[in-house]
Design a protein around this motif. Structure first.
Motif, PDB file in Angstrom:
ATOM      1  N   TYR A  65       0.838  -1.204   0.000  1.00 40.81           N
ATOM      2  CA  TYR A  65       0.000   0.000   0.000  1.00 40.81           C
ATOM      3  C   TYR A  65       0.871   1.252   0.000  1.00 40.81           C
ATOM      4  O   TYR A  65       1.886   1.282   0.676  1.00 40.81           O
ATOM      5  N   PRO A  66       0.491   2.295  -0.793  1.00 38.84           N
ATOM      6  CA  PRO A  66      -0.556   2.257  -1.816  1.00 38.84           C
ATOM      7  C   PRO A  66      -0.313   1.107  -2.787  1.00 38.84           C
ATOM      8  O   PRO A  66       0.825   0.708  -3.026  1.00 38.84           O
TER       9      PRO A  66
ATOM     10  N   THR B  18      -4.820   2.988  -0.818  1.00 39.10           N
ATOM     11  CA  THR B  18      -3.993   2.795   0.362  1.00 39.10           C
ATOM     12  C   THR B  18      -4.877   2.507   1.566  1.00 39.10           C
ATOM     13  O   THR B  18      -6.103   2.385   1.448  1.00 39.10           O
TER      14      THR B  18
ATOM     15  N   SER C 174       5.113   4.820  -0.528  1.00 39.07           N
ATOM     16  CA  SER C 174       4.713   5.575   0.660  1.00 39.07           C
ATOM     17  C   SER C 174       4.804   7.091   0.489  1.00 39.07           C
ATOM     18  O   SER C 174       4.046   7.842   1.103  1.00 39.07           O
TER      19      SER C 174
ATOM     20  N   VAL D  40       1.463   9.494  -1.598  1.00 38.48           N
ATOM     21  CA  VAL D  40       0.116   9.465  -1.025  1.00 38.48           C
ATOM     22  C   VAL D  40      -0.399  10.896  -1.048  1.00 38.48           C
ATOM     23  O   VAL D  40       0.287  11.811  -0.602  1.00 38.48           O
TER      24      VAL D  40
ATOM     25  N   HIS E 104       0.877   9.052   4.986  1.00 40.94           N
ATOM     26  CA  HIS E 104       1.140   7.611   4.981  1.00 40.94           C
ATOM     27  C   HIS E 104       1.495   7.147   6.385  1.00 40.94           C
ATOM     28  O   HIS E 104       2.275   7.781   7.099  1.00 40.94           O
TER      29      HIS E 104
ATOM     30  N   ASP F 270      -5.741   6.684  -3.912  1.00 36.37           N
ATOM     31  CA  ASP F 270      -5.189   7.556  -2.866  1.00 36.37           C
ATOM     32  C   ASP F 270      -3.730   7.892  -3.111  1.00 36.37           C
ATOM     33  O   ASP F 270      -3.189   8.824  -2.514  1.00 36.37           O
ATOM     34  N   GLY F 271      -3.050   7.075  -3.937  1.00 35.62           N
ATOM     35  CA  GLY F 271      -1.619   7.270  -4.110  1.00 35.62           C
ATOM     36  C   GLY F 271      -1.093   6.481  -5.289  1.00 35.62           C
ATOM     37  O   GLY F 271      -1.853   6.001  -6.130  1.00 35.62           O
TER      38      GLY F 271
END
Length: 381
Positions: free
Chosen positions: A169-170, A177, A204, A207, A212, A312-313
């Motif tokens: 994640y993302p 994420t 990371s 984002v 994050h 989200d990212g």
């Protein structure tokens, strides 16, 4: 002699992403949104640091885990960015990209018959390694949870054979994420159990609408944290990743790393040092541009009445196929042939990716506009 090879290797298939990318190369005038690679140059000061390393003959083996100055800088970087604390001497390994970090982690923790829970759809770089270890990949369906690999989803797949849960994640391919609260719930779900969390947080720094959070903040003892510089500092070809974990885990992962690559490139390590020190905020301008592109692409896709979860990212959209199509391969090939636009078929990201295509927006606004104009024309026809 092929019959005498390791059957686990011969049964593997090449990445569907690369297979489709190679197919695209056979066409002319294609607008390709296939590859997840930053389109920004590596920052100048990082390149200068590498040149200086060459001039100063820093061209020898380093410590297997990476030279200590870099490990210390990487640990400080993670503490300041994400509030996770690691000892430079014993809890950090500099790897040959995040891919090697994933490989050596899984080869250290997995035994024959162990189960590894992965989200589906997922980037195809994990499942083959699980299989090479003799372990069993268990795909958790996240298509009905807005592509969230949350505690509720995970709990339905845990068995007494579960050894590891992989949480990227993302996400690649969805760009989705996890929130701080969702990560805390996952930590509580597995706390005290003999289950490792392999947290791939390579995106990371990309984002957009929240900060994050690393799950290692809540579950350090059971977490192997993977990060690196490929996406944050546009350093894909430099091949520098970072692995963070408690010392009792790292001491064994380091053995696998040592017999695999000895150490990461010394020149790239010097470049990485510049990235995590002087380049602490290098990502900010790139992130702002990716967000601008995301918002533009999202508005265009919505205008086309395509179903999509707003990411989200990272720099991907995972777009649901129009109702007229059931095969992501058929859709992608028809789009390629008729409008010369290349998107990656969703089935490249596990069977649970069928019915979708991945669109990368790690391209200029001009390229994105041309591709989306052609996509819109294709859908109208």
């Amino acid at each position: 002699m092929e019959e005498y090879l390791n059957a686990r290797v011969t049964h593997l298939e090449l990445s569907g992403i690369r297979k489709f990318f190679n197919m695209v190369a056979e066409f002319d005038d294609v607008v390709s949104l296939t590859i997840g690679q930053p389109d920004f140059p590596t920052p100048l000061h990082i390149k200068e640091a590498a040149k200086q390393a060459v001039d100063e003959d820093f061209t020898v083996y380093t410590h297997n885990a990476g030279f200590l100055g870099l490990r210390d800088a990487a640990a400080k970087y993670m503490l300041k960015k994400y509030n996770v604390s690691y000892e430079a001497e014993s809890e950090v390994i500099v790897t040959t990209g995040a891919s090697e970090a994933i490989d050596i982690s899984l080869r250290t923790i997995l035994k024959e018959g162990d189960e590894v829970i992965l989200p589906g759809p997922i980037y195809p770089g994990y499942e083959p390694i699980v299989r090479l270890c003799g372990a069993v990949p268990v795909l958790a369906d996240i298509t009905k949870s807005s592509f969230k690999m949350n505690a509720e989803v995970i709990s339905g797949y845990i068995t007494d054979k579960t050894k590891c849960i992989i949480i990227p994640y993302p996400s690649n391919p969805t760009g989705v994420t996890l929130t701080r609260e969702e990560l805390m719930e996952i930590a509580e779900l597995v706390r005290g159990k003999g289950i490792f969390i392999l947290a791939d947080e390579i995106y990371s720094e990309l984002v957009f609408d929240q900060q994050h959070t690393s799950i290692a903040e809540f579950l350090k003892g059971q977490t192997i944290l993977i990060n690196g510089l490929s996406k944050s500092h546009s350093m894909t070809g430099w091949r520098i990743g970072f692995l963070f974990a408690p010392k009792e885990i790292v001491q064994h992962i380091l053995k696998v790393h040592q017999y695999n690559v000895s150490c990461a490139s010394s020149i790239s390590q010097k470049a990485a040092y510049a990235a995590v020190t002087a380049g602490f905020d290098d990502t900010a301008a790139m992130r702002d541009e990716y967000k601008r592109r995301r918002d533009y692409v999202y508005s265009r896709l919505v205008e086309m009445d395509l179903e999509v979860v707003k990411p989200d990212g990272a720099f991907y959209f995972f777009v649901k196929l129009p109702e007229a199509y059931s095969s992501s391969q058929d859709f992608a090939l028809e789009l390629l042939k008729k409008q010369k636009v290349a998107l990656v078929p969703g089935d490249a990201f596990s069977p649970l990716g069928e019915g979708y295509v991945r669109l990368s927006y790690a391209y200029s606004m001009d390229t994105l506009k041309r591709a989306l104009d052609r996509l819109q024309l294709f859908l109208k026809k």
